[in-house]
Design an enzyme around this catalytic site. Structure first.
Site, short mmCIF file in Angstrom:
data_model
loop_
_atom_site.label_atom_id
_atom_site.label_comp_id
_atom_site.label_asym_id
_atom_site.label_seq_id
_atom_site.Cartn_x
_atom_site.Cartn_y
_atom_site.Cartn_z
N SER A 75 1.00 -1.09 0.10
CA SER A 75 0.04 -0.01 -0.12
C SER A 75 0.85 1.06 0.05
CB SER A 75 -0.86 0.02 1.34
OG SER A 75 -1.45 1.26 1.59
N TYR A 132 -2.04 -1.05 10.40
CA TYR A 132 -2.22 -1.45 9.18
C TYR A 132 -0.96 -0.85 8.39
CZ TYR A 132 -4.12 -1.26 4.39
OH TYR A 132 -4.19 -1.56 3.14
P1 NAD Z 1 -11.34 -6.26 0.02
O1 NAD Z 1 -12.24 -5.71 1.12
O2 NAD Z 1 -12.27 -6.29 -1.28
O3 NAD Z 1 -10.72 -7.16 -0.08
C1 NAD Z 1 -10.01 -7.73 1.16
C2 NAD Z 1 -10.19 -9.00 1.22
O4 NAD Z 1 -9.44 -9.53 2.40
C3 NAD Z 1 -11.66 -9.38 1.84
O5 NAD Z 1 -12.16 -9.56 0.43
C4 NAD Z 1 -11.34 -10.92 2.43
O6 NAD Z 1 -11.65 -12.02 1.51
C5 NAD Z 1 -9.78 -10.77 2.68
N1 NAD Z 1 -9.64 -11.21 4.03
C6 NAD Z 1 -9.49 -10.41 5.20
N2 NAD Z 1 -9.33 -10.93 6.04
C7 NAD Z 1 -9.24 -12.46 6.01
C8 NAD Z 1 -8.92 -13.63 6.68
N3 NAD Z 1 -8.86 -13.67 8.02
N4 NAD Z 1 -9.07 -14.70 5.97
C9 NAD Z 1 -9.22 -14.71 4.61
N5 NAD Z 1 -9.30 -13.86 4.07
C10 NAD Z 1 -9.65 -12.40 4.65
O7 NAD Z 1 -10.49 -4.80 -0.10
P2 NAD Z 1 -9.36 -4.15 -1.04
O8 NAD Z 1 -9.12 -2.87 -0.97
O9 NAD Z 1 -9.51 -4.69 -2.41
O10 NAD Z 1 -8.16 -4.99 -0.39
C11 NAD Z 1 -6.93 -5.94 -1.19
C12 NAD Z 1 -5.69 -5.71 -0.71
O11 NAD Z 1 -5.37 -4.10 -1.03
C13 NAD Z 1 -5.56 -5.64 0.86
O12 NAD Z 1 -4.28 -6.11 1.07
C14 NAD Z 1 -5.36 -4.07 1.08
O13 NAD Z 1 -4.85 -3.67 2.23
C15 NAD Z 1 -4.82 -3.56 0.00
N6 NAD Z 1 -5.11 -2.12 -0.40
C16 NAD Z 1 -6.22 -1.50 -0.56
C17 NAD Z 1 -6.32 -0.27 -0.72
C18 NAD Z 1 -7.61 0.39 -0.94
O14 NAD Z 1 -7.60 1.62 -0.58
N7 NAD Z 1 -8.80 -0.33 -1.05
C19 NAD Z 1 -5.06 0.79 -0.74
C20 NAD Z 1 -4.00 0.08 -0.49
C21 NAD Z 1 -3.88 -1.24 -0.28
#
Ligand code: NAD
Ligand code: MG
Length: 293
Positions: free
Chosen positions: A185, A198
């Site tokens: 991130s 985080y």
């Molecule tokens: P999202 O909520 O769609 O995806 C996150 C997923 O993590 C969930 O769908 C879930 O299936 C999984 N998860 C969480 N805890 C879990 C557990 N204990 N066991 C199994 N699965 C679990 O959101 P996203 O934003 O697409 O997140 C994907 C990645 O992107 C993450 O690593 C997040 O930190 C990163 N990210 C997101 C952003 C943003 O702004 N959305 C920014 C930077 C990084």
């Protein structure tokens, strides 16, 4: 055909307040995120590859799953059991692309489950070429006094330990040409004051990626990290941000809006494919213009 203007190509803030419980669902979001369902066109760049994507039910992982399938890969997705309906939509999309879809629900905070997850994916896909460690937990806390040991531990187990356990189990199956992609991130480089736990995990993911890339390079396995800026996914309204930040989400980037998952999927395809054969140990941003360093 004129080029779309990236400032207006996708929804811009303000957005409505929309609290939902973690882990959240894409269909409870307004507007519903764009994962490339109607736009991603493959060109055979991952033909015959086998991929495992954690957090593949929604958000960035869903967009990667759709893109990988349309590029010719068979795809296994992991997600929490509570996310079955989001996951089944992805399974349908992968199958519609003519590829094999494997749904493997379970909680990756368990080392035992992580090991079984990899074994099951390898068995059902018939091998493994691409591993995307993408699942993540993000719950804001304004004050360190309110950040419990339980939360700190769960954030690290989900974002860091699971990546370690899954990667360790996957390594014996990865042949030269395989690719590991870890979702870090912009928080690794520009941590927000309310994301202490985080942001720390996301910095750890970068160091893990850089160290492992050097370790496994002689085996022909590449390891890279992606640094998304603000992306419109269930992670954010389900406790990742306070609701007033959800309303203005992405407004502080130079492009003035959040990214949609569809906009970052091509980066995962690039890193998964042999087109990026000389890139390993890298951190690839998609931040809407906010500098990574
Ligand atoms: P999202 O909520 O769609 O995806 C996150 C997923 O993590 C969930 O769908 C879930 O299936 C999984 N998860 C969480 N805890 C879990 C557990 N204990 N066991 C199994 N699965 C679990 O959101 P996203 O934003 O697409 O997140 C994907 C990645 O992107 C993450 O690593 C997040 O930190 C990163 N990210 C997101 C952003 C943003 O702004 N959305 C920014 C930077 C990084
Ligand atoms: Mg989800």
């Amino acid at each position: 055909m004129t080029n779309p203007d990236p400032t207006t190509q996708y929804p811009q803030p303000p957005f409505p307040r929309q609290p939902q419980d973690a882990p959240g669902s894409v269909n409870a979001m307004t507007p519903v995120p764009d994962h490339g369902e109607h736009s991603y066109q493959g060109t055979g760049r991952l033909a015959g590859r086998k991929a495992l994507i954690t957090g593949g039910d929604s958000g960035i992982g869903r967009a990667a799953a759709i893109a990988f399938a349309r590029e010719g890969a068979d795809v296994a997705i992991n997600y929490l059991p509570a996310e079955e309906s989001d996951a089944q939509e992805v399974v349908t999309l992968i199958r519609a692309a003519g590829r094999k879809a494997v749904a493997l629900p379970g909680d990756i905070t368990s080392e035992t489950f992580c090991t079984q997850l990899v074994e099951q994916a390898v068995k059902e896909l018939g091998g493994l070429d691409i591993l995307v460690n993408n699942a993540g937990k993000q719950q804001f806390q304004e004050n360190i006094a309110d950040l419990t040991t339980e939360q700190f531990d769960l954030t690290f187990r989900t974002n860091v330990y699971a990546m370690f356990w899954i990667t360790k189990a996957a390594m014996p199956h990865l042949k030269p040409g395989a690719s590991i992609i870890n979702t870090s991130s912009i928080q690794a480089r520009k941590p927000s004051k309310n994301l202490l736990d985080y942001a720390s995990t996301k910095a750890a993911i970068v160091a893990f990626t850089e160290a492992l890339a050097q370790q496994v390079a002689p085996h022909g396995v590449r390891v890279n990290a992606v640094a998304p800026g603000p992306f419109w996914t269930p992670l954010q309204p389900s406790g990742g941000q306070p609701q007033d930040k959800v309303q203005t989400f992405g407004s502080d980037t130079p492009l003035g809006r959040p990214g949609q998952p569809a906009e970052i999927a091509p980066l995962y395809v690039f890193l998964a494919s042999s087109e990026s054969s000389y890139s390993t140990g890298g951190l690839f941003g998609s931040t809407g213009g906010t500098p990574l360093s």
